[in-house]
Design a protein around this motif. Structure first.
Motif, PDB file in Angstrom:
ATOM      1  N   LEU A   1       0.809  -1.215   0.000  1.00  0.00           N
ATOM      2  CA  LEU A   1       0.000   0.000   0.000  1.00  0.00           C
ATOM      3  C   LEU A   1       0.846   1.271   0.000  1.00  0.00           C
ATOM      4  O   LEU A   1       0.530   2.205  -0.752  1.00  0.00           O
ATOM      5  CB  LEU A   1      -1.010  -0.020   1.149  1.00  0.00           C
ATOM      6  CG  LEU A   1      -2.059  -1.128   1.020  1.00  0.00           C
ATOM      7  CD1 LEU A   1      -3.000  -1.110   2.210  1.00  0.00           C
ATOM      8  CD2 LEU A   1      -2.826  -1.024  -0.291  1.00  0.00           C
ATOM      9  N   PRO A   2       1.930   1.338   0.780  1.00  0.00           N
ATOM     10  CA  PRO A   2       2.782   2.527   0.653  1.00  0.00           C
ATOM     11  C   PRO A   2       3.359   2.680  -0.757  1.00  0.00           C
ATOM     12  O   PRO A   2       3.465   3.792  -1.273  1.00  0.00           O
ATOM     13  CB  PRO A   2       3.887   2.284   1.679  1.00  0.00           C
ATOM     14  CG  PRO A   2       3.261   1.406   2.710  1.00  0.00           C
ATOM     15  CD  PRO A   2       2.346   0.502   1.927  1.00  0.00           C
ATOM     16  N   LYS A   3       3.692   1.562  -1.399  1.00  0.00           N
ATOM     17  CA  LYS A   3       4.239   1.622  -2.766  1.00  0.00           C
ATOM     18  C   LYS A   3       3.180   2.149  -3.736  1.00  0.00           C
ATOM     19  O   LYS A   3       3.478   2.991  -4.579  1.00  0.00           O
ATOM     20  CB  LYS A   3       4.712   0.244  -3.210  1.00  0.00           C
ATOM     21  CG  LYS A   3       5.206   0.207  -4.630  1.00  0.00           C
ATOM     22  CD  LYS A   3       6.530  -0.444  -4.680  1.00  0.00           C
ATOM     23  CE  LYS A   3       7.118  -0.400  -6.048  1.00  0.00           C
ATOM     24  NZ  LYS A   3       8.170   0.569  -6.132  1.00  0.00           N
ATOM     25  N   THR A   4       1.950   1.660  -3.612  1.00  0.00           N
ATOM     26  CA  THR A   4       0.905   2.123  -4.532  1.00  0.00           C
ATOM     27  C   THR A   4       0.568   3.588  -4.296  1.00  0.00           C
ATOM     28  O   THR A   4       0.222   4.301  -5.233  1.00  0.00           O
ATOM     29  CB  THR A   4      -0.384   1.279  -4.401  1.00  0.00           C
ATOM     30  OG1 THR A   4      -0.899   1.398  -3.076  1.00  0.00           O
ATOM     31  CG2 THR A   4      -0.149  -0.168  -4.758  1.00  0.00           C
ATOM     32  N   ALA A   5       0.681   4.035  -3.064  1.00  0.00           N
ATOM     33  CA  ALA A   5       0.353   5.430  -2.736  1.00  0.00           C
ATOM     34  C   ALA A   5       1.376   6.416  -3.288  1.00  0.00           C
ATOM     35  O   ALA A   5       1.159   7.629  -3.209  1.00  0.00           O
ATOM     36  CB  ALA A   5       0.215   5.591  -1.226  1.00  0.00           C
ATOM     37  N   GLU A   6       2.453   5.908  -3.868  1.00  0.00           N
ATOM     38  CA  GLU A   6       3.439   6.798  -4.492  1.00  0.00           C
ATOM     39  C   GLU A   6       2.886   7.457  -5.754  1.00  0.00           C
ATOM     40  O   GLU A   6       3.413   8.465  -6.199  1.00  0.00           O
ATOM     41  CB  GLU A   6       4.716   6.023  -4.824  1.00  0.00           C
ATOM     42  CG  GLU A   6       5.487   5.576  -3.590  1.00  0.00           C
ATOM     43  CD  GLU A   6       6.684   4.701  -3.914  1.00  0.00           C
ATOM     44  OE1 GLU A   6       6.961   4.452  -5.109  1.00  0.00           O
ATOM     45  OE2 GLU A   6       7.337   4.244  -2.965  1.00  0.00           O
ATOM     46  N   VAL A   7       1.837   6.881  -6.341  1.00  0.00           N
ATOM     47  CA  VAL A   7       1.203   7.505  -7.507  1.00  0.00           C
ATOM     48  C   VAL A   7       0.007   8.318  -7.021  1.00  0.00           C
ATOM     49  O   VAL A   7      -0.658   7.957  -6.043  1.00  0.00           O
ATOM     50  CB  VAL A   7       0.783   6.467  -8.576  1.00  0.00           C
ATOM     51  CG1 VAL A   7       1.990   5.771  -9.164  1.00  0.00           C
ATOM     52  CG2 VAL A   7      -0.212   5.464  -8.038  1.00  0.00           C
ATOM     53  N   GLU A   8      -0.273   9.406  -7.702  1.00  0.00           N
ATOM     54  CA  GLU A   8      -1.272  10.360  -7.236  1.00  0.00           C
ATOM     55  C   GLU A   8      -2.706   9.849  -7.260  1.00  0.00           C
ATOM     56  O   GLU A   8      -3.557  10.378  -6.561  1.00  0.00           O
ATOM     57  CB  GLU A   8      -1.163  11.663  -8.041  1.00  0.00           C
ATOM     58  CG  GLU A   8      -1.539  11.539  -9.505  1.00  0.00           C
ATOM     59  CD  GLU A   8      -0.420  11.031 -10.419  1.00  0.00           C
ATOM     60  OE1 GLU A   8      -0.693  10.810 -11.613  1.00  0.00           O
ATOM     61  OE2 GLU A   8       0.713  10.831  -9.951  1.00  0.00           O
ATOM     62  N   PHE A   9      -3.004   8.819  -8.003  1.00  0.00           N
ATOM     63  CA  PHE A   9      -4.386   8.356  -8.110  1.00  0.00           C
ATOM     64  C   PHE A   9      -4.734   7.216  -7.147  1.00  0.00           C
ATOM     65  O   PHE A   9      -5.839   6.694  -7.175  1.00  0.00           O
ATOM     66  CB  PHE A   9      -4.722   7.961  -9.559  1.00  0.00           C
ATOM     67  CG  PHE A   9      -3.802   6.935 -10.147  1.00  0.00           C
ATOM     68  CD1 PHE A   9      -4.071   5.589 -10.014  1.00  0.00           C
ATOM     69  CD2 PHE A   9      -2.670   7.327 -10.840  1.00  0.00           C
ATOM     70  CE1 PHE A   9      -3.221   4.654 -10.559  1.00  0.00           C
ATOM     71  CE2 PHE A   9      -1.823   6.389 -11.399  1.00  0.00           C
ATOM     72  CZ  PHE A   9      -2.095   5.047 -11.252  1.00  0.00           C
ATOM     73  N   ILE A  10      -3.804   6.835  -6.279  1.00  0.00           N
ATOM     74  CA  ILE A  10      -4.091   5.842  -5.249  1.00  0.00           C
ATOM     75  C   ILE A  10      -3.865   6.504  -3.895  1.00  0.00           C
ATOM     76  O   ILE A  10      -2.784   6.999  -3.611  1.00  0.00           O
ATOM     77  CB  ILE A  10      -3.218   4.585  -5.399  1.00  0.00           C
ATOM     78  CG1 ILE A  10      -3.458   3.940  -6.770  1.00  0.00           C
ATOM     79  CG2 ILE A  10      -3.516   3.594  -4.267  1.00  0.00           C
ATOM     80  CD1 ILE A  10      -2.549   2.790  -7.093  1.00  0.00           C
ATOM     81  N   GLN A  11      -4.922   6.526  -3.095  1.00  0.00           N
ATOM     82  CA  GLN A  11      -4.841   7.148  -1.781  1.00  0.00           C
ATOM     83  C   GLN A  11      -4.921   6.069  -0.706  1.00  0.00           C
ATOM     84  O   GLN A  11      -5.894   5.315  -0.654  1.00  0.00           O
ATOM     85  CB  GLN A  11      -5.982   8.157  -1.557  1.00  0.00           C
ATOM     86  CG  GLN A  11      -5.903   9.381  -2.436  1.00  0.00           C
ATOM     87  CD  GLN A  11      -6.514   9.169  -3.798  1.00  0.00           C
ATOM     88  OE1 GLN A  11      -7.559   8.572  -3.913  1.00  0.00           O
ATOM     89  NE2 GLN A  11      -5.865   9.664  -4.830  1.00  0.00           N
ATOM     90  N   TYR A  12      -3.872   6.026   0.127  1.00  0.00           N
ATOM     91  CA  TYR A  12      -3.812   5.096   1.248  1.00  0.00           C
ATOM     92  C   TYR A  12      -3.828   5.908   2.530  1.00  0.00           C
ATOM     93  O   TYR A  12      -2.926   6.699   2.780  1.00  0.00           O
ATOM     94  CB  TYR A  12      -2.542   4.246   1.153  1.00  0.00           C
ATOM     95  CG  TYR A  12      -2.232   3.416   2.371  1.00  0.00           C
ATOM     96  CD1 TYR A  12      -3.221   2.695   3.031  1.00  0.00           C
ATOM     97  CD2 TYR A  12      -0.934   3.332   2.846  1.00  0.00           C
ATOM     98  CE1 TYR A  12      -2.920   1.924   4.140  1.00  0.00           C
ATOM     99  CE2 TYR A  12      -0.625   2.553   3.956  1.00  0.00           C
ATOM    100  CZ  TYR A  12      -1.623   1.854   4.594  1.00  0.00           C
ATOM    101  OH  TYR A  12      -1.328   1.097   5.690  1.00  0.00           O
ATOM    102  N   HIS A  13      -4.874   5.719   3.323  1.00  0.00           N
ATOM    103  CA  HIS A  13      -5.027   6.432   4.589  1.00  0.00           C
ATOM    104  C   HIS A  13      -4.843   5.423   5.716  1.00  0.00           C
ATOM    105  O   HIS A  13      -5.821   4.824   6.196  1.00  0.00           O
ATOM    106  CB  HIS A  13      -6.402   7.102   4.670  1.00  0.00           C
ATOM    107  CG  HIS A  13      -6.659   8.052   3.548  1.00  0.00           C
ATOM    108  ND1 HIS A  13      -6.110   9.314   3.509  1.00  0.00           N
ATOM    109  CD2 HIS A  13      -7.381   7.919   2.412  1.00  0.00           C
ATOM    110  CE1 HIS A  13      -6.494   9.921   2.398  1.00  0.00           C
ATOM    111  NE2 HIS A  13      -7.265   9.091   1.718  1.00  0.00           N
ATOM    112  N   ARG A  14      -3.598   5.236   6.101  1.00  0.00           N
ATOM    113  CA  ARG A  14      -3.269   4.241   7.131  1.00  0.00           C
ATOM    114  C   ARG A  14      -4.009   4.512   8.443  1.00  0.00           C
ATOM    115  O   ARG A  14      -4.514   3.589   9.071  1.00  0.00           O
ATOM    116  CB  ARG A  14      -1.759   4.223   7.360  1.00  0.00           C
ATOM    117  CG  ARG A  14      -1.338   3.160   8.319  1.00  0.00           C
ATOM    118  CD  ARG A  14       0.169   3.176   8.532  1.00  0.00           C
ATOM    119  NE  ARG A  14       0.508   2.093   9.418  1.00  0.00           N
ATOM    120  CZ  ARG A  14       1.381   1.154   9.139  1.00  0.00           C
ATOM    121  NH1 ARG A  14       2.025   1.176   8.002  1.00  0.00           N
ATOM    122  NH2 ARG A  14       1.631   0.201   9.999  1.00  0.00           N
TER     123      ARG A  14
END
Length: 110
Positions: free
Chosen positions: A67-80
């Motif tokens: 999830l941190p890796k995917t959140a590196e792109v602007e269109f994936i938001q990960y709210h831990r």
């Protein structure tokens, strides 16, 4: 704009692909637990008896790696802090690769 290298990197890991497939098909934020349950089902065919151990492994792997890796792109938001993740406003290039990859892999079919 997202590069092809970034898209290929996001799709390079099976567990991360499964997460992205599921997130991509949902509108709005998805609880991590829901995502983990789906991934566990797709990875285990038939399901293992020790499903809690598998569930915990997936949670840790997603929260600390994927999830941190995917959140590196602007269109994936990960709210831990809220325990949710979502795909929103993905570019057409990403849409095309996700559609093709999902059709080829078909994880829910085992």
């Amino acid at each position: 704009m997202v590069s092809l290298d970034t898209i290929f990197d996001l799709l390079s890991d099976e567990r991360r692909r499964y997460a992205l497939y599921y997130l991509y098909e949902r509108d709005g934020p998805v609880p991590i637990e829901e995502l983990v349950e789906t991934i566990a089902d797709w990875e285990d065919d038939p399901p293992e008896d020790d499903s809690w151990e598998k569930f915990d492994e997936i949670v840790v792997d997603l929260q600390h790696t994927h999830l941190p890796k995917t959140a590196e792109v602007e269109f994936i938001q990960y709210h831990r802090d809220r325990g949710v993740v979502q795909v929103q406003g993905a570019p057409p290039k990403f849409d095309a690769f996700m559609t093709v990859a999902r059709l080829l892999e078909q994880p829910e079919d085992g």
